[in-house]
Design an enzyme around this catalytic site. Structure first.
Site, PDB file in Angstrom:
ATOM      1  N   GLU A  97    -109.459  23.392  48.312  1.00 49.93           N
ATOM      2  CA  GLU A  97    -110.452  24.378  48.784  1.00 49.93           C
ATOM      3  C   GLU A  97    -111.862  23.989  48.325  1.00 49.93           C
ATOM      4  O   GLU A  97    -112.840  24.221  49.029  1.00 49.93           O
ATOM      5  CB  GLU A  97    -110.066  25.781  48.283  1.00 49.93           C
ATOM      6  CG  GLU A  97    -108.850  26.314  49.050  1.00 49.93           C
ATOM      7  CD  GLU A  97    -108.029  27.343  48.298  1.00 49.93           C
ATOM      8  OE1 GLU A  97    -108.497  27.893  47.292  1.00 49.93           O
ATOM      9  OE2 GLU A  97    -106.881  27.580  48.725  1.00 49.93           O
ATOM     10  N   SER A 213     -97.480  27.393  48.444  1.00 53.70           N
ATOM     11  CA  SER A 213     -96.496  28.419  48.821  1.00 53.70           C
ATOM     12  C   SER A 213     -95.247  28.395  47.945  1.00 53.70           C
ATOM     13  O   SER A 213     -94.133  28.641  48.418  1.00 53.70           O
ATOM     14  CB  SER A 213     -96.118  28.283  50.299  1.00 53.70           C
ATOM     15  OG  SER A 213     -97.251  28.507  51.109  1.00 53.70           O
ATOM     16  N   GLY A 235    -100.953  32.455  45.645  1.00 50.64           N
ATOM     17  CA  GLY A 235    -100.621  33.825  46.041  1.00 50.64           C
ATOM     18  C   GLY A 235     -99.602  34.516  45.143  1.00 50.64           C
ATOM     19  O   GLY A 235     -99.805  35.669  44.742  1.00 50.64           O
TER      20      GLY A 235
HETATM   21  P1  PGA Z   1    -100.515  29.094  47.241  1.00 50.77           P
HETATM   22  O1  PGA Z   1    -101.742  28.305  46.587  1.00 50.77           O
HETATM   23  O2  PGA Z   1     -99.434  29.177  46.180  1.00 50.77           O
HETATM   24  O3  PGA Z   1    -101.067  30.431  47.613  1.00 50.77           O
HETATM   25  O4  PGA Z   1    -100.051  28.293  48.412  1.00 50.77           O
HETATM   26  C1  PGA Z   1    -101.544  27.213  45.729  1.00 50.77           C
HETATM   27  C2  PGA Z   1    -102.882  26.671  45.272  1.00 50.77           C
HETATM   28  O5  PGA Z   1    -103.824  26.626  46.063  1.00 50.77           O
HETATM   29  O6  PGA Z   1    -103.045  26.257  44.113  1.00 50.77           O
END
Ligand code: PGA
Length: 250
Positions: A97, A213, A235
């Protein structure tokens, strides 16, 4: 031999009260054992979290980011030194990100690595391919390039501060998880790259986490793979029941 770690990356979620409650619930529902739990709240909650977790050796705090600069006129930035002086243990660098939305290039990541290391912060360094690269079977090369142009430039001594998180971008926040075999394949590959670069000992000692995820329903299977030493959880780290259940599966 290497550290087992479950890290919760809260990203830009939760308010002051819910973040405090989440930390306290995690402390309450987990034991002081050899699994390292890392909590990564937004900057503004870091200091309180550090204080709340002080009495637990196996609960550590990570910042989600740090500045690539040392100090000075950089409005809005938070330096690695500031994080270190309030007792933060780790910083996450290279998250997809940050690379994608904040245009963080390898050069910026390398400056952040330098800042983190010179201020005694340990690093969770993220790498991972996007969907197109996965589908075109380019993912081995992508990961290799990401590592070669960043953490593999570090000296052996400095590399000891690195925990790697393999996070396929197509699995982050999408509900699509890499299968445990897909994840193991890359983790094994990353470990072999570390071995080529830094030797057997360091490759066996470096923790490599899976992220994308990861949740209570799949963590046990993912963590049962030989080269997967835990997870970086987004999440599912925002609620203590799920997060603690992932920790227990490790
Ligand atoms: P996620 O994010 O578990 O919501 O997929 C993981 C992360 O970006 O570290």
């Amino acid at each position: 031999m290497r550290k087992k770690i479950v890290a919760g990356n809260w990203k830009m979620n939760l308010d002051k009260i819910s973040s405090k409650n989440l930390v306290l619930e995690i402390l309450d529902k987990t034991d002081n054992n050899d699994i390292n739990i890392i909590i990564s709240p937004p900057f503004i909650y870091l200091e309180d979290s550090v204080k709340d977790c002080l009495r637990r050796d196996n609960v550590l705090i990570a910042a989600q980011n740090c500045s690539s600069y040392d100090n000075g006129a950089y409005t809005g930035e938070v330096s690695a030194k500031m994080l270190s002086t309030i007792g933060v243990d780790y910083v996450i660098i290279g998250h997809s990100e940050r690379r994608q939305y904040f245009n963080e290039s390898n050069e910026v990541l390398n400056d952040k690595l330098t800042q983190a290391i010179s201020n005694n912060l340990k690093i969770i360094f993220c790498c991972g391919e996007d969907l197109e690269q996965r589908e075109n079977n380019e993912y081995f090369d992508v990961i290799k390039d990401q590592l070669n142009s960043t953490i593999f430039l570090l000296s052996k001594e400095n590399f000891r501060n690195i925990v790697i998180a393999y996070e396929p971008i197509w699995a982050i926040g999408t509900g699509k998880t890499a299968s445990s075999d897909q994840a193991q394949e890359i983790h094994f590959y990353i470990r072999s790259l570390i071995k080529d670069k830094y030797g057997d000992k360091i490759s066996n000692e470096t923790s490599i986490l899976y992220g994308g995820s990861c949740k209570p329903s799949n963590s046990l299977e993912i963590f049962s793979q030989h080269d997967i030493d835990g997870g970086l959880i987004g999440g599912a780290s925002l609620n203590s029941t799920d997060f603690v259940s992932i920790i227990k599966s490790l």
